[in-house]
Each structure stands twice: as structure tokens, then as C-alpha cells.
Scaffold this motif. Structure first.
Motif, mmCIF file in Angstrom:
data_model
loop_
_atom_site.group_PDB
_atom_site.id
_atom_site.type_symbol
_atom_site.label_atom_id
_atom_site.label_comp_id
_atom_site.label_asym_id
_atom_site.label_seq_id
_atom_site.Cartn_x
_atom_site.Cartn_y
_atom_site.Cartn_z
ATOM 1 N N LEU A 100 18.598 -5.242 -14.999
ATOM 2 C CA LEU A 100 17.222 -4.918 -14.634
ATOM 3 C C LEU A 100 16.810 -5.744 -13.424
ATOM 4 C CD1 LEU A 100 15.629 -4.965 -18.191
ATOM 5 C CD2 LEU A 100 16.172 -2.953 -16.814
ATOM 6 N N VAL A 101 15.996 -5.152 -12.581
ATOM 7 C CA VAL A 101 15.520 -5.872 -11.390
ATOM 8 C C VAL A 101 14.016 -5.651 -11.241
ATOM 9 C CG1 VAL A 101 17.662 -5.809 -10.059
ATOM 10 C CG2 VAL A 101 16.080 -3.877 -9.957
ATOM 11 N N PRO A 102 13.336 -6.566 -10.527
ATOM 12 C CA PRO A 102 11.902 -6.355 -10.301
ATOM 13 C C PRO A 102 11.665 -5.138 -9.418
ATOM 14 C CG PRO A 102 12.693 -8.275 -9.075
ATOM 15 C CD PRO A 102 13.830 -7.815 -9.925
ATOM 16 N N LEU A 103 10.606 -4.404 -9.731
ATOM 17 C CA LEU A 103 10.253 -3.231 -8.918
ATOM 18 C C LEU A 103 9.463 -3.720 -7.704
ATOM 19 C CD1 LEU A 103 10.132 -0.191 -8.502
ATOM 20 C CD2 LEU A 103 8.156 -0.110 -10.040
ATOM 21 N N LEU A 104 10.135 -3.773 -6.578
ATOM 22 C CA LEU A 104 9.523 -4.270 -5.338
ATOM 23 C C LEU A 104 9.277 -3.101 -4.388
ATOM 24 C CD1 LEU A 104 11.954 -7.259 -4.605
ATOM 25 C CD2 LEU A 104 9.684 -7.390 -5.633
ATOM 26 N N PHE A 158 5.145 -14.192 -9.164
ATOM 27 C CA PHE A 158 4.358 -13.096 -9.746
ATOM 28 C C PHE A 158 5.092 -12.495 -10.943
ATOM 29 C CE2 PHE A 158 4.017 -12.800 -5.013
ATOM 30 C CZ PHE A 158 2.761 -13.378 -4.903
ATOM 31 N N ARG A 159 4.363 -11.701 -11.695
ATOM 32 C CA ARG A 159 4.979 -10.863 -12.747
ATOM 33 C C ARG A 159 5.218 -9.476 -12.145
ATOM 34 N NH1 ARG A 159 2.624 -10.538 -18.707
ATOM 35 N NH2 ARG A 159 4.198 -12.176 -18.904
ATOM 36 N N TYR A 160 6.415 -8.947 -12.379
ATOM 37 C CA TYR A 160 6.767 -7.608 -11.883
ATOM 38 C C TYR A 160 7.218 -6.721 -13.042
ATOM 39 C CZ TYR A 160 6.964 -9.352 -7.079
ATOM 40 O OH TYR A 160 6.639 -9.884 -5.849
ATOM 41 N N ILE A 161 7.050 -5.435 -12.872
ATOM 42 C CA ILE A 161 7.684 -4.457 -13.753
ATOM 43 C C ILE A 161 9.182 -4.487 -13.439
ATOM 44 C CG2 ILE A 161 7.951 -1.953 -14.135
ATOM 45 C CD1 ILE A 161 4.975 -1.651 -13.515
ATOM 46 N N THR A 162 10.019 -4.302 -14.467
ATOM 47 C CA THR A 162 11.456 -4.199 -14.180
ATOM 48 C C THR A 162 11.893 -2.735 -14.234
ATOM 49 O OG1 THR A 162 11.972 -4.598 -16.501
ATOM 50 C CG2 THR A 162 12.177 -6.465 -14.996
ATOM 51 N N VAL A 163 12.939 -2.477 -13.477
ATOM 52 C CA VAL A 163 13.554 -1.140 -13.463
ATOM 53 C C VAL A 163 15.075 -1.330 -13.483
ATOM 54 C CG1 VAL A 163 11.702 0.116 -12.275
ATOM 55 C CG2 VAL A 163 13.417 -1.122 -10.930
ATOM 56 N N THR A 197 -0.756 -6.527 -5.939
ATOM 57 C CA THR A 197 -1.702 -5.423 -6.100
ATOM 58 C C THR A 197 -0.983 -4.141 -6.506
ATOM 59 O OG1 THR A 197 -3.100 -6.443 -4.413
ATOM 60 C CG2 THR A 197 -3.551 -4.137 -4.942
ATOM 61 N N ASP A 198 0.155 -3.844 -5.872
ATOM 62 C CA ASP A 198 0.874 -2.606 -6.225
ATOM 63 C C ASP A 198 1.376 -2.639 -7.669
ATOM 64 O OD1 ASP A 198 2.561 -4.639 -5.122
ATOM 65 O OD2 ASP A 198 4.220 -3.227 -5.045
ATOM 66 N N THR A 199 1.844 -3.818 -8.118
ATOM 67 C CA THR A 199 2.292 -3.924 -9.510
ATOM 68 C C THR A 199 1.103 -3.722 -10.455
ATOM 69 O OG1 THR A 199 3.994 -5.512 -8.866
ATOM 70 C CG2 THR A 199 3.481 -5.381 -11.201
ATOM 71 N N ALA A 200 -0.037 -4.361 -10.139
ATOM 72 C CA ALA A 200 -1.220 -4.242 -11.008
ATOM 73 C C ALA A 200 -1.645 -2.774 -11.120
ATOM 74 C CB ALA A 200 -2.356 -5.096 -10.451
ATOM 75 N N ILE A 201 -1.549 -2.023 -10.032
ATOM 76 C CA ILE A 201 -1.933 -0.599 -10.079
ATOM 77 C C ILE A 201 -0.917 0.188 -10.906
ATOM 78 C CG2 ILE A 201 -2.283 1.493 -8.685
ATOM 79 C CD1 ILE A 201 -3.510 -0.287 -6.537
ATOM 80 N N ASN A 202 0.354 -0.124 -10.746
ATOM 81 C CA ASN A 202 1.396 0.575 -11.511
ATOM 82 C C ASN A 202 1.214 0.329 -13.010
ATOM 83 O OD1 ASN A 202 3.754 1.823 -12.370
ATOM 84 N ND2 ASN A 202 4.982 1.040 -10.692
ATOM 85 N N TYR A 222 0.836 -1.207 0.000
ATOM 86 C CA TYR A 222 0.000 0.000 0.000
ATOM 87 C C TYR A 222 0.874 1.261 0.000
ATOM 88 C CZ TYR A 222 -4.056 -3.047 1.003
ATOM 89 O OH TYR A 222 -5.048 -4.000 0.932
ATOM 90 N N CYS A 223 1.960 1.227 0.771
ATOM 91 C CA CYS A 223 2.866 2.394 0.781
ATOM 92 C C CYS A 223 3.510 2.566 -0.598
ATOM 93 C CB CYS A 223 3.954 2.228 1.831
ATOM 94 S SG CYS A 223 3.329 2.424 3.494
ATOM 95 N N HIS A 224 3.843 1.443 -1.221
ATOM 96 C CA HIS A 224 4.486 1.529 -2.541
ATOM 97 C C HIS A 224 3.578 2.238 -3.548
ATOM 98 C CE1 HIS A 224 6.529 -0.610 -6.148
ATOM 99 N NE2 HIS A 224 7.142 0.506 -5.843
ATOM 100 N N ILE A 225 2.270 1.966 -3.459
ATOM 101 C CA ILE A 225 1.324 2.581 -4.408
ATOM 102 C C ILE A 225 1.437 4.107 -4.348
ATOM 103 C CG2 ILE A 225 -1.146 2.879 -4.949
ATOM 104 C CD1 ILE A 225 -1.455 -0.032 -3.674
ATOM 105 N N SER A 226 1.657 4.622 -3.135
ATOM 106 C CA SER A 226 1.696 6.086 -2.982
ATOM 107 C C SER A 226 2.967 6.704 -3.579
ATOM 108 C CB SER A 226 1.564 6.472 -1.507
ATOM 109 O OG SER A 226 2.738 6.102 -0.827
#
Ligand code: SAM
Length: 216
Positions: free
Chosen positions: A194-198, A170-175, A130-135, A22-26
Motif C-alpha cells: 500500500l502507498v499514500p495517495l498523492l 500528514f495522514r493520507y489515504i492508502t491505495v 486539502t485534497d486528502t481531506a476532500i477525498n 487542486y488538480c488531484h481533487i478533480s
């Protein structure tokens, strides 16, 4: 009208994983556009005490009881037949997500939201946090990026120590790698730097939770 991201909290407790997500979403959505529903007063107090979540909107009600126009709500649902597209931003105002901790195998708890008959869109076959899905939704709807063009890593294996690693199912966005010394994956993406955005703090929590990580 800014898009709103609604997280219907569906866990009995506020696990530390939820707090980190939840904090990550912000960090990528302004808190004024984040709506948490089905949040008890105790949970609201806990979340509001966290500086990064100040300004977010909290409701004890379920989404269905907020009297929002149903045709303006899009439920992000892994089993939806239509993939989310940038044009969906022309129709929907609220993007709804299950505040559900990912599990392996996925238990399809999103069905509790699906039963209300919202329109649905998928972000692909693989489960995201959830945070990845929102991103991903924000990048598609606001940044107008086609979903296939977002860089992903699937099931990254994250080294916790010399001997231990954990596969995140899970599937993650990479950065781009922020700091090689603190996070290492054993996957090919590392070669590409590249690494997963955690969420911040997730590696430390994984180290603490160990094998219990996906058994909620
Ligand atoms: N296994 C879980 C379940 O029981 O449905 C998946 C929950 S996922 C960790 C949390 C939320 O993120 C879902 O309720 C959904 O809103 C969103 N989500 C995750 N992956 C998605 C995908 N591939 N397509 C659409 N939405 C997704």
C-alpha cells in the motif's frame, strides 16, 4: 442535489503544491461540484488553463460573501469536536475546506474560517492535505463509509533517491501500489503493498523542492 466541495483559497500565491492538490481533487469529484472561493482573476486564469479543472466554479468572493444558507455549510476543521459521519450528508450541502498548504507544526489557519460560525466536523486528530481531506469527506458523505474504515497511512516516509527520503507530516489515504519502481516508502505499509495517495507529480515536486518542502 449533488454535494458541493468548497475550497477557500488562503495562500497568497498559487504554489505548485496547491496546483497539484487542486488538480488531484478533480480526479475524484466532478469539476461542476468543485467551488473555489477567494480566487483572484489571475489565479482563476491559471487554473482554468489546466484541462482537468475546466468546469470548476471560481469566485473572487470569500465563502461568507456568497449568501449561501449558513446551516447548509459544514466546515471541515481538525479542531471540531464532532467527527464527520455518513448521516451528515442529510443536513449539509456544502463542505468547506481551507485551501491551505499543510505545515509542520500545524498553524491552525483554519481558524480564519471557523470565526464565521459555520458548523464544524473533524476528520480525526491528524492533519491531512486539502485534497486528502476532500477525498475522505467524499467517501464518508457520498460512499457512506465510516471514517475509521478508510485505509490510512500516517507520516509516510517517501524515498526520493537511494540516499534521500522525506517524511510527509500528514495522514493520507492508502491505495494499492501502482508501480513499485516509481514510488517507494520505507514504512510497514509497503510490506502490504500500500502507498499514500498523492497528487500526480508530487514526487517530482518533492525532488525539486527538497528540504524547503514544508516551509511556506
Ligand atoms: N495546519 C493547517 C491549518 O492551518 O489549519 C491544516 C490545514 S489542512 C492542510 C487544509 C484543510 O484541510 C483544513 O483547512 C481543513 O479544512 C481540512 N483538514 C485537514 N485535516 C483535517 C482534519 N483532520 N479534520 C478536518 N479537516 C481537516
Amino acid at each position: 442535489m449533488p454535494f458541493k466541495y468548497v475550497i477557500e483559497h488562503m495562500e497568497d500565491n498559487l504554489h505548485e503544491w496547491c496546483i497539484l492538490e487542486y488538480c488531484h481533487i478533480s480526479t475524484f469529484i466532478p469539476t461542476s461540484n468543485i467551488y473555489f472561493t477567494n480566487i483572484s482573476k489571475d489565479t482563476e486564469s491559471t487554473l482554468l488553463a489546466i484541462k482537468t479543472l475546466q468546469g470548476a466554479n471560481f469566485f473572487t468572493n470569500h465563502i461568507i460573501d456568497l449568501n449561501l444558507k449558513k446551516d447548509k455549510i459544514c466546515l471541515l476543521d481538525p479542531s471540531a469536536k464532532d467527527i464527520l459521519k455518513p448521516e451528515d450528508g442529510n443536513y449539509f450541502e456544502y463542505f468547506l475546506f481551507g485551501g491551505i498548504l499543510g505545515d509542520d507544526p500545524p498553524r491552525d489557519r483554519t481558524c480564519e474560517l471557523r470565526k464565521h460560525g459555520f458548523q464544524t466536523r473533524s476528520l480525526g486528530d491528524l492533519q491531512m492535505t486539502t485534497d486528502t481531506a476532500i477525498n475522505v469527506t467524499k467517501r464518508v458523505i457520498e460512499d457512506k463509509v465510516v471514517i475509521d474504515q478508510i485505509p490510512y497511512i500516517d507520516f509516510p516516509e517517501i524515498k526520493l533517491s537511494i540516499k534521500e527520503s522525506v517524511v510527509m507530516p500528514f495522514r493520507y489515504i492508502t491505495v494499492p501500489h501502482p508501480n513499485k519502481s516509481t514510488l517507494q516508502t520505507t514504512t510497514d505499509e509497503l510490506k502490504l503493498n500500500l502507498v499514500p495517495l498523492l497528487p500526480e507529480g508530487m514526487i517530482e515536486l518533492l525532488k525539486k523542492d527538497g528540504d524547503m518542502a514544508f516551509e511556506f
